[in-house]
Motif scaffolding. Structure first.
Motif, PDB file in Angstrom:
ATOM      1  N   PHE A  14      43.371  56.456  54.502  1.00 52.19           N
ATOM      2  CA  PHE A  14      42.952  56.065  53.104  1.00 52.19           C
ATOM      3  C   PHE A  14      44.059  54.998  52.709  1.00 52.19           C
ATOM      4  CE2 PHE A  14      43.985  55.862  48.839  1.00 52.19           C
ATOM      5  CZ  PHE A  14      42.648  55.892  48.038  1.00 52.19           C
ATOM      6  N   MET A  15      45.338  55.174  52.911  1.00 50.58           N
ATOM      7  CA  MET A  15      46.462  54.039  52.686  1.00 50.58           C
ATOM      8  C   MET A  15      46.470  52.879  53.795  1.00 50.58           C
ATOM      9  SD  MET A  15      47.747  55.632  49.984  1.00 50.58           S
ATOM     10  CE  MET A  15      49.235  54.437  49.847  1.00 50.58           C
ATOM     11  N   SER A  16      45.850  53.112  54.738  1.00 52.38           N
ATOM     12  CA  SER A  16      45.744  51.830  55.773  1.00 52.38           C
ATOM     13  C   SER A  16      44.541  51.297  55.337  1.00 52.38           C
ATOM     14  CB  SER A  16      45.587  52.503  57.144  1.00 52.38           C
ATOM     15  OG  SER A  16      45.406  51.340  57.934  1.00 52.38           O
ATOM     16  N   GLU A  17      43.672  51.689  54.829  1.00 54.81           N
ATOM     17  CA  GLU A  17      42.297  50.866  54.282  1.00 54.81           C
ATOM     18  C   GLU A  17      42.585  50.359  52.823  1.00 54.81           C
ATOM     19  OE1 GLU A  17      37.653  51.671  53.371  1.00 54.81           O
ATOM     20  OE2 GLU A  17      39.080  53.449  54.235  1.00 54.81           O
ATOM     21  N   TYR A  18      43.572  50.942  52.109  1.00 57.95           N
ATOM     22  CA  TYR A  18      43.590  50.309  50.749  1.00 57.95           C
ATOM     23  C   TYR A  18      44.902  50.000  50.357  1.00 57.95           C
ATOM     24  CZ  TYR A  18      38.839  52.342  50.336  1.00 57.95           C
ATOM     25  OH  TYR A  18      37.528  52.592  50.771  1.00 57.95           O
ATOM     26  N   THR A  19      45.848  49.139  51.269  1.00 60.97           N
ATOM     27  CA  THR A  19      47.078  48.986  50.712  1.00 60.97           C
ATOM     28  C   THR A  19      47.306  47.338  50.908  1.00 60.97           C
ATOM     29  OG1 THR A  19      47.871  49.558  52.974  1.00 60.97           O
ATOM     30  CG2 THR A  19      48.067  51.081  51.248  1.00 60.97           C
ATOM     31  N   ASN A  20      46.309  46.706  50.977  1.00 56.25           N
ATOM     32  CA  ASN A  20      46.552  45.235  50.963  1.00 56.25           C
ATOM     33  C   ASN A  20      45.293  44.530  50.382  1.00 56.25           C
ATOM     34  OD1 ASN A  20      45.239  44.346  53.665  1.00 56.25           O
ATOM     35  ND2 ASN A  20      46.507  46.099  53.972  1.00 56.25           N
ATOM     36  N   GLY A  21      45.318  43.336  49.613  1.00 52.56           N
ATOM     37  CA  GLY A  21      44.334  42.524  49.272  1.00 52.56           C
ATOM     38  C   GLY A  21      44.130  42.844  47.902  1.00 52.56           C
ATOM     39  N   SER A  22      43.072  42.260  47.489  1.00 50.58           N
ATOM     40  CA  SER A  22      42.779  42.465  45.985  1.00 50.58           C
ATOM     41  C   SER A  22      41.313  42.613  45.748  1.00 50.58           C
ATOM     42  CB  SER A  22      42.975  40.880  45.139  1.00 50.58           C
ATOM     43  OG  SER A  22      42.373  41.186  43.947  1.00 50.58           O
ATOM     44  N   LEU A  23      40.856  43.628  44.786  1.00 51.74           N
ATOM     45  CA  LEU A  23      39.382  44.067  44.741  1.00 51.74           C
ATOM     46  C   LEU A  23      38.502  43.097  44.248  1.00 51.74           C
ATOM     47  CD1 LEU A  23      37.765  46.698  45.023  1.00 51.74           C
ATOM     48  CD2 LEU A  23      38.078  46.986  42.607  1.00 51.74           C
ATOM     49  N   ASP A  24      37.961  42.381  44.983  1.00 49.14           N
ATOM     50  CA  ASP A  24      36.969  41.125  44.817  1.00 49.14           C
ATOM     51  C   ASP A  24      35.553  41.617  44.219  1.00 49.14           C
ATOM     52  OD1 ASP A  24      35.754  41.390  46.931  1.00 49.14           O
ATOM     53  OD2 ASP A  24      36.654  40.055  47.935  1.00 49.14           O
ATOM     54  N   GLU A  25      34.790  40.759  43.835  1.00 50.80           N
ATOM     55  CA  GLU A  25      33.524  41.152  43.438  1.00 50.80           C
ATOM     56  C   GLU A  25      32.790  41.693  44.606  1.00 50.80           C
ATOM     57  OE1 GLU A  25      31.438  36.591  44.082  1.00 50.80           O
ATOM     58  OE2 GLU A  25      31.875  37.559  42.140  1.00 50.80           O
ATOM     59  N   HIS A  26      32.895  41.558  45.938  1.00 54.07           N
ATOM     60  CA  HIS A  26      32.113  42.249  46.868  1.00 54.07           C
ATOM     61  C   HIS A  26      32.935  43.287  47.332  1.00 54.07           C
ATOM     62  CE1 HIS A  26      30.249  38.144  47.483  1.00 54.07           C
ATOM     63  NE2 HIS A  26      31.498  37.618  47.550  1.00 54.07           N
ATOM     64  N   GLY A  27      33.939  43.843  46.895  1.00 53.24           N
ATOM     65  CA  GLY A  27      34.375  45.085  47.098  1.00 53.24           C
ATOM     66  C   GLY A  27      35.136  45.535  48.277  1.00 53.24           C
ATOM     67  N   ASP A  28      35.488  44.053  48.974  1.00 53.00           N
ATOM     68  CA  ASP A  28      36.238  43.849  50.065  1.00 53.00           C
ATOM     69  C   ASP A  28      37.573  44.455  50.045  1.00 53.00           C
ATOM     70  OD1 ASP A  28      33.971  41.197  50.983  1.00 53.00           O
ATOM     71  OD2 ASP A  28      33.783  43.316  51.412  1.00 53.00           O
ATOM     72  N   GLY A  29      38.015  44.056  48.955  1.00 47.04           N
ATOM     73  CA  GLY A  29      39.665  44.491  48.659  1.00 47.04           C
ATOM     74  C   GLY A  29      39.724  45.626  48.564  1.00 47.04           C
ATOM     75  N   THR A  30      41.314  46.053  48.016  1.00 43.80           N
ATOM     76  CA  THR A  30      41.829  47.196  48.058  1.00 43.80           C
ATOM     77  C   THR A  30      42.557  47.293  46.865  1.00 43.80           C
ATOM     78  OG1 THR A  30      43.551  46.638  49.402  1.00 43.80           O
ATOM     79  CG2 THR A  30      41.764  47.792  50.561  1.00 43.80           C
ATOM     80  N   LEU A  31      43.885  46.802  46.608  1.00 43.42           N
ATOM     81  CA  LEU A  31      44.481  46.979  45.415  1.00 43.42           C
ATOM     82  C   LEU A  31      44.232  45.983  44.359  1.00 43.42           C
ATOM     83  CD1 LEU A  31      48.290  46.938  47.176  1.00 43.42           C
ATOM     84  CD2 LEU A  31      47.124  48.700  46.137  1.00 43.42           C
ATOM     85  N   VAL A  32      44.219  46.506  43.057  1.00 46.05           N
ATOM     86  CA  VAL A  32      44.114  45.822  42.054  1.00 46.05           C
ATOM     87  C   VAL A  32      45.413  45.239  41.345  1.00 46.05           C
ATOM     88  CG1 VAL A  32      43.069  45.757  39.637  1.00 46.05           C
ATOM     89  CG2 VAL A  32      41.955  47.180  41.524  1.00 46.05           C
ATOM     90  N   GLY A  33      45.521  44.012  41.242  1.00 44.08           N
ATOM     91  CA  GLY A  33      46.560  43.294  40.699  1.00 44.08           C
ATOM     92  C   GLY A  33      46.247  43.040  39.565  1.00 44.08           C
ATOM     93  N   SER A  34      47.376  42.442  38.860  1.00 46.34           N
ATOM     94  CA  SER A  34      47.546  41.975  37.469  1.00 46.34           C
ATOM     95  C   SER A  34      46.257  40.830  37.238  1.00 46.34           C
ATOM     96  CB  SER A  34      48.826  41.508  37.064  1.00 46.34           C
ATOM     97  OG  SER A  34      49.153  40.429  37.658  1.00 46.34           O
ATOM     98  N   GLU A  35      46.150  40.009  38.132  1.00 52.29           N
ATOM     99  CA  GLU A  35      45.053  39.066  38.121  1.00 52.29           C
ATOM    100  C   GLU A  35      43.791  39.536  37.829  1.00 52.29           C
ATOM    101  OE1 GLU A  35      45.516  39.727  42.420  1.00 52.29           O
ATOM    102  OE2 GLU A  35      46.846  39.447  40.713  1.00 52.29           O
ATOM    103  N   ASP A  36      43.514  40.724  38.442  1.00 53.15           N
ATOM    104  CA  ASP A  36      42.327  41.310  38.370  1.00 53.15           C
ATOM    105  C   ASP A  36      41.835  41.817  37.119  1.00 53.15           C
ATOM    106  OD1 ASP A  36      41.497  41.069  41.308  1.00 53.15           O
ATOM    107  OD2 ASP A  36      43.256  42.200  41.642  1.00 53.15           O
ATOM    108  N   ILE A  37      42.962  42.372  36.568  1.00 54.54           N
ATOM    109  CA  ILE A  37      42.834  42.962  35.264  1.00 54.54           C
ATOM    110  C   ILE A  37      42.776  41.984  34.232  1.00 54.54           C
ATOM    111  CG2 ILE A  37      44.215  44.488  33.472  1.00 54.54           C
ATOM    112  CD1 ILE A  37      43.160  46.211  35.822  1.00 54.54           C
ATOM    113  N   THR A  38      43.285  40.863  34.363  1.00 63.57           N
ATOM    114  CA  THR A  38      43.420  39.646  33.563  1.00 63.57           C
ATOM    115  C   THR A  38      41.754  39.135  33.197  1.00 63.57           C
ATOM    116  OG1 THR A  38      45.716  39.317  33.536  1.00 63.57           O
ATOM    117  CG2 THR A  38      44.405  37.628  32.580  1.00 63.57           C
ATOM    118  N   ALA A  39      41.422  38.885  34.642  1.00 65.74           N
ATOM    119  CA  ALA A  39      40.224  38.449  34.648  1.00 65.74           C
ATOM    120  C   ALA A  39      39.024  39.271  34.159  1.00 65.74           C
ATOM    121  CB  ALA A  39      39.844  38.020  36.088  1.00 65.74           C
ATOM    122  N   ALA A  40      39.240  40.302  34.310  1.00 68.45           N
ATOM    123  CA  ALA A  40      38.247  41.461  33.638  1.00 68.45           C
ATOM    124  C   ALA A  40      38.285  41.421  32.335  1.00 68.45           C
ATOM    125  CB  ALA A  40      38.507  42.879  34.341  1.00 68.45           C
ATOM    126  N   GLN A  41      39.661  41.407  31.665  1.00 71.58           N
ATOM    127  CA  GLN A  41      39.712  41.491  30.423  1.00 71.58           C
ATOM    128  C   GLN A  41      38.986  40.224  29.643  1.00 71.58           C
ATOM    129  OE1 GLN A  41      41.108  44.232  28.312  1.00 71.58           O
ATOM    130  NE2 GLN A  41      40.143  43.038  27.042  1.00 71.58           N
TER     131      GLN A  41
END
Length: 218
Positions: A155-182
């Motif tokens: 789990f940690m290997s799969e979800y410890t880098n990148g950003s959760l994009d619209e295709h669901g290919d990423g893993t971590l959600v950064g502040s930029e993702d939250i800002t864009a969603a808001q």
């Protein structure tokens, strides 16, 4: 005779020493067991904390996406109501009933947001199941605990880098993702407010048009 007795006694003493030594090797004092249990509990809590560091962003993003989806569903309902007014109006529907928003575009937004919400829910459910497994695990069961550790590491290997994009290919959600969603949510809320205003104006204009047509009828 004395020599025989001495030899028997010596062998007996050596045997007792061997037995005592074996027992000491396999014996752990209670304070050690307590320390071992505390260490295992600490390891569990650290693993759970690491998982939550990933999932907390997902939960926050999910909350915003669900609000966006709710807003767009309400917008679609109002647009469909406006279309119904145009169809059933006894007079030509006034320009006040025109929203300038295509229902097909709104439906596409609903489909996209629904997909993103379901994607996040699946990831969160997987993480929650893993947390529950870790929390309830008996770490003294080495085989079961090894399996859980393997799942955790995957789990940690799969979800410890990148950003959760619209295709669901990423893993971590950064502040930029939250800002864009808001920002997206703010846009959906404004769109909903606008179509509500249009509906009110449309209903008022249609009522006025109907009243005028009735009063001027021969």
């Amino acid at each position: 005779v004395n020599a025989v007795i001495n030899r028997v006694i010596k062998e007996g003493v050596l045997k007792m020493q061997e037995i005592t030594s074996d027992k000491q090797d396999s014996y752990y004092p209670p304070e050690y067991e307590n320390l071992k249990n505390r260490e295992q509990d600490s390891n569990k809590q650290q693993m759970i904390s690491n998982i939550n560091s990933v999932v907390d962003g997902w939960r926050q993003l999910l909350s915003i996406k669900e609000l966006s989806l709710s807003s767009v569903l309400s917008t679609l309902a109002i647009l469909e109501q406006l279309e119904q007014i145009k169809i059933t109006a006894t007079t030509t529907a006034p320009i006040a009933c025109e929203s300038g928003i295509a229902i097909a575009d709104v439906q596409n937004e609903i489909n996209r947001l629904t997909s993103e919400v379901e994607f996040l829910k699946e990831k969160i459910a997987r993480a929650d199941n893993l947390i529950n497994s870790i929390d309830s695990a008996d770490s003294s069961d080495t085989q079961a605990w090894a399996a859980i550790q393997g799942e955790y590491q995957a789990f940690m290997s799969e979800y410890t880098n990148g950003s959760l994009d619209e295709h669901g290919d990423g893993t971590l959600v950064g502040s930029e993702d939250i800002t864009a969603a808001q920002q997206e949510l703010n846009g959906k809320i404004k769109q909903l407010s606008d179509v509500r205003d249009i509906l009110s104006a449309c209903q008022a204009a249609t009522t006025t048009a109907t009243t005028t047509a009735t009063s001027t009828a021969p």
